[in-house]
Design a protein around this motif. Structure first.
Motif, short mmCIF file in Angstrom:
data_model
loop_
_atom_site.label_atom_id
_atom_site.label_comp_id
_atom_site.label_asym_id
_atom_site.label_seq_id
_atom_site.Cartn_x
_atom_site.Cartn_y
_atom_site.Cartn_z
N ASP A 155 0.87 -1.22 0.10
CA ASP A 155 0.05 -0.04 -0.17
C ASP A 155 0.87 1.28 0.06
N LEU A 156 1.97 1.13 0.76
CA LEU A 156 2.74 2.27 0.72
C LEU A 156 3.38 2.57 -0.51
N LEU A 157 4.18 1.68 -1.20
CA LEU A 157 4.82 2.03 -2.51
C LEU A 157 3.53 2.21 -3.56
N MET A 167 12.50 -6.43 6.40
CA MET A 167 11.68 -5.88 5.26
C MET A 167 12.41 -4.34 4.78
N GLU A 168 12.56 -3.73 5.82
CA GLU A 168 13.09 -2.40 5.60
C GLU A 168 14.40 -2.44 4.76
N THR A 169 15.29 -3.44 5.04
CA THR A 169 16.54 -3.49 4.29
C THR A 169 16.25 -4.02 2.85
N LEU A 170 15.30 -4.93 2.80
CA LEU A 170 14.91 -5.31 1.52
C LEU A 170 14.37 -4.45 0.53
N LEU A 171 13.58 -3.42 1.04
CA LEU A 171 12.91 -2.45 0.23
C LEU A 171 13.40 -1.05 0.26
N GLU A 172 14.75 -0.84 1.02
CA GLU A 172 15.11 0.47 1.31
C GLU A 172 15.33 1.09 -0.05
N GLU A 173 16.14 0.29 -1.11
CA GLU A 173 16.28 1.01 -2.37
C GLU A 173 15.28 1.38 -3.20
N LEU A 174 14.47 0.38 -3.22
CA LEU A 174 12.96 0.60 -4.12
C LEU A 174 12.41 1.77 -3.34
N ASN A 227 17.22 -12.95 -2.05
CA ASN A 227 18.68 -13.36 -2.05
C ASN A 227 19.60 -12.22 -2.36
N GLY A 228 19.16 -11.58 -3.65
CA GLY A 228 20.16 -10.61 -3.97
C GLY A 228 20.34 -9.34 -3.06
N LYS A 229 19.08 -8.97 -2.33
CA LYS A 229 19.13 -7.81 -1.71
C LYS A 229 19.74 -8.10 -0.25
N LEU A 230 19.52 -9.32 0.20
CA LEU A 230 20.02 -9.76 1.75
C LEU A 230 20.92 -10.68 1.89
#
Length: 516
Positions: free
Chosen positions: A430-432, A472-479, A499-502
């Motif tokens: 919802d946020l994005l 979740m915050e680390t996973l979607l930080e760049e996005l 896997n790529g992000k974490l």
């Protein structure tokens, strides 16, 4: 759905919408809540003898202890306050005393009742606010301006001290003496006359009074003013929302700074504020938009329409009969003096002070005395260093219901990410989505996130479901950072993406210690 309509099974079902697992804890709080309803159905002589069965929740951090209590209070519509046991000190020392939790609970009850009563007079408040707003926009057609109320004078008179050095039997007080000058004038308006006497009725020789209809006539005259009616229509059509008007608002009077040791500072400050507030405090002019002025005037009119004494009485009854106090981190004060290295004012002393509040006492607040006999207390702690038996025996006896909450693993994390109404995956979607970026989590990605959270918890500190927030915050930080620049876009969150992000964060244990 009201509290009286909820059976224990329905209470658990409602809690299941937001909290995964922990069936034992949910059943315990559901029964405690339902017992309140049962108690209120008894005769008054029997009702007073039935005390609430307070609950002690035992479990690691992040497993849902606080959320269960908060959702339970919201479900029941009960006054609720969450406090930290470590913030209190023993009576006689500088700091917050345990009675302040009841004063905070009473403040929460006042807020709940006030909002309900303001909602009941909302239509009348809207009507009056509209007239006041028209008076501001068209000052020539409104009612005549009232003279300002006489203001009290508050002057500092120097410092004072009572029982310095704790040499006497009572606590030590240090503060500032003030002088309050009470003016003798009466409020008046140009319409009422210079002496402020209200001309609402005219007595006849026989004692009969004829109501003065000048105010009604004035309102009728305003309603028949074509210019005023034109602006009224524009107001209702929201055509003047950005127009600026000057409005006079009440200003809270500033009192001298005071310090007190060992006394009830909150009650003293509230009493002094009440003295000044009784005369209306100060007035201040502000330049605001019509939309903001409408809100301010509506709140002021609603405040005038409700009975403050009735608010206090209703709130006090709710607090005494349905109030819930959640005492978190109680395990941090569960170290006895013989094991904790001597007397500690924030541990065993606090336990002794909490005991009479939980047993049942009368606490003085600025809204009147509050009896704690039937307030439900829910205590919680991890008890990883201490254990419940380290609490003083009397306090242990006041929490007869003990429930152990289960640690969370991969399966629970998977459910937390998908099942609750406010699941994390739904929140980030919802946020994005507000930026025009559509994300979609695959089943494999969610399972991988749950597995990573469980793995990091097992290797580092076990912080329960809070680990999901950091992952979740680390996973979607760049996005999240690039969302405004790449919108509109659709980004699938797959297992490879996770896997790529974490990968680097999870494999590097030292780095994970700081980031996750």
């Amino acid at each position: 759905m009201s509290e009286k309509e909820l059976t224990p099974r329905e209470i658990v079902a409602e809690l299941d919408k937001y909290i995964v697992g922990q069936k034992k804890a949910k059943r315990a709080v559901a029964v405690a809540l339902r017992n309140r309803v049962r108690r209120l159905r008894l005769q008054s002589d029997v009702r007073e003898d039935i005390a609430p069965k307070n609950i002690l929740m035992i479990g690691p951090t992040g497993v849902g202890k606080t959320e269960i209590a908060r959702r339970l209070a919201r479900l029941a519509g009960s006054p609720f306050i969450k406090v930290e046991a470590t913030k209190y000190t023993e009576v006689g020392y500088v700091g917050r005393d345990v009675e302040s939790m009841i004063r905070d609970l009473m403040a929460a009850g006042i807020q709940i009742v006030k909002q309900e009563m303001q909602e009941s007079v909302k239509a009348e408040a809207e009507k009056r606010a509209e007239e006041d707003l028209l008076d501001l926009i068209l000052p020539g057609t409104g009612k005549k301006k009232e003279r300002a109320a006489p203001q009290p004078t508050i002057k500092p008179m120097g410092a004072f001290s009572i029982n310095p050095g704790n040499t006497g039997p009572g606590p030590a007080f240090m503060g500032t003496a003030i002088q309050v000058g009470i003016p003798l004038g009466r409020m008046g308006t140009e319409e009422n006359g210079a002496d402020g006497a209200l001309l609402d009725s005219v007595p006849l020789d026989g004692g009969e009074e004829i109501p003065d209809t000048r105010h009604d006539a004035g309102q009728k005259e305003r309603r028949e003013d074509p210019t005023r009616e034109k602006f009224r229509a524009m107001l209702r059509e929201k055509k003047l929302e950005d127009r600026l008007v000057e409005i006079t608002v009440n200003q809270t009077p500033q009192l001298p700074m005071m310090e007190m040791m060992g006394g009830n500072m909150e009650d003293l400050e509230s009493s002094l504020s009440g003295i000044a507030g009784f005369f209306g405090g100060g007035k201040k002019k502000k330049l605001v938009t019509v939309a903001r002025a409408r809100e301010i005037l509506r709140n002021e009119e609603a405040e005038k329409l409700i009975d403050r004494e009735r608010v206090s009485d209703e709130a006090r009854q709710r607090v005494e009969e349905t109030g819930i106090v959640f005492i978190d981190e109680i395990d941090k004060i569960a170290v006895r003096g013989d094991r904790g290295g001597g007397h500690d004012v924030s541990r065993e002393g606090v336990q002794r002070d909490i005991l009479p509040i939980v047993e049942g006492a009368v606490v003085n607040t600025k809204w009147g005395p509050v009896n704690t006999d039937h307030i439900l207390f829910i205590a919680a702690g991890a008890f990883n260093i201490s254990k419940p038996s380290d609490l003083i025996p009397e306090l242990q006896g006041r929490f007869p219901l003990r429930v152990e909450l289960d640690s969370l693993g991969k399966d629970e994390f998977l459910r937390i990410l998908t099942e609750p109404k406010n699941a994390l995956t739904k929140q980030y979607t919802d946020l994005l989505g507000t930026e025009g970026v559509e994300i979609e989590f695959t089943r494999e990605a969610v399972e991988r996130l749950a597995a990573l959270a469980a793995d990091v918890n097992s290797r580092l500190e076990n912080i329960g479901a809070r680990r999901l927030h950091t992952i979740m915050e680390t996973l979607l930080e760049e996005l999240s950072f690039e969302a405004p620049d790449i919108a509109p876009a659709r980004v699938p969150i797959t297992e490879d993406y996770v896997n790529g992000k974490l990968k680097d964060v999870v494999t590097d244990q030292d780095l994970g210690r700081y980031i996750l």
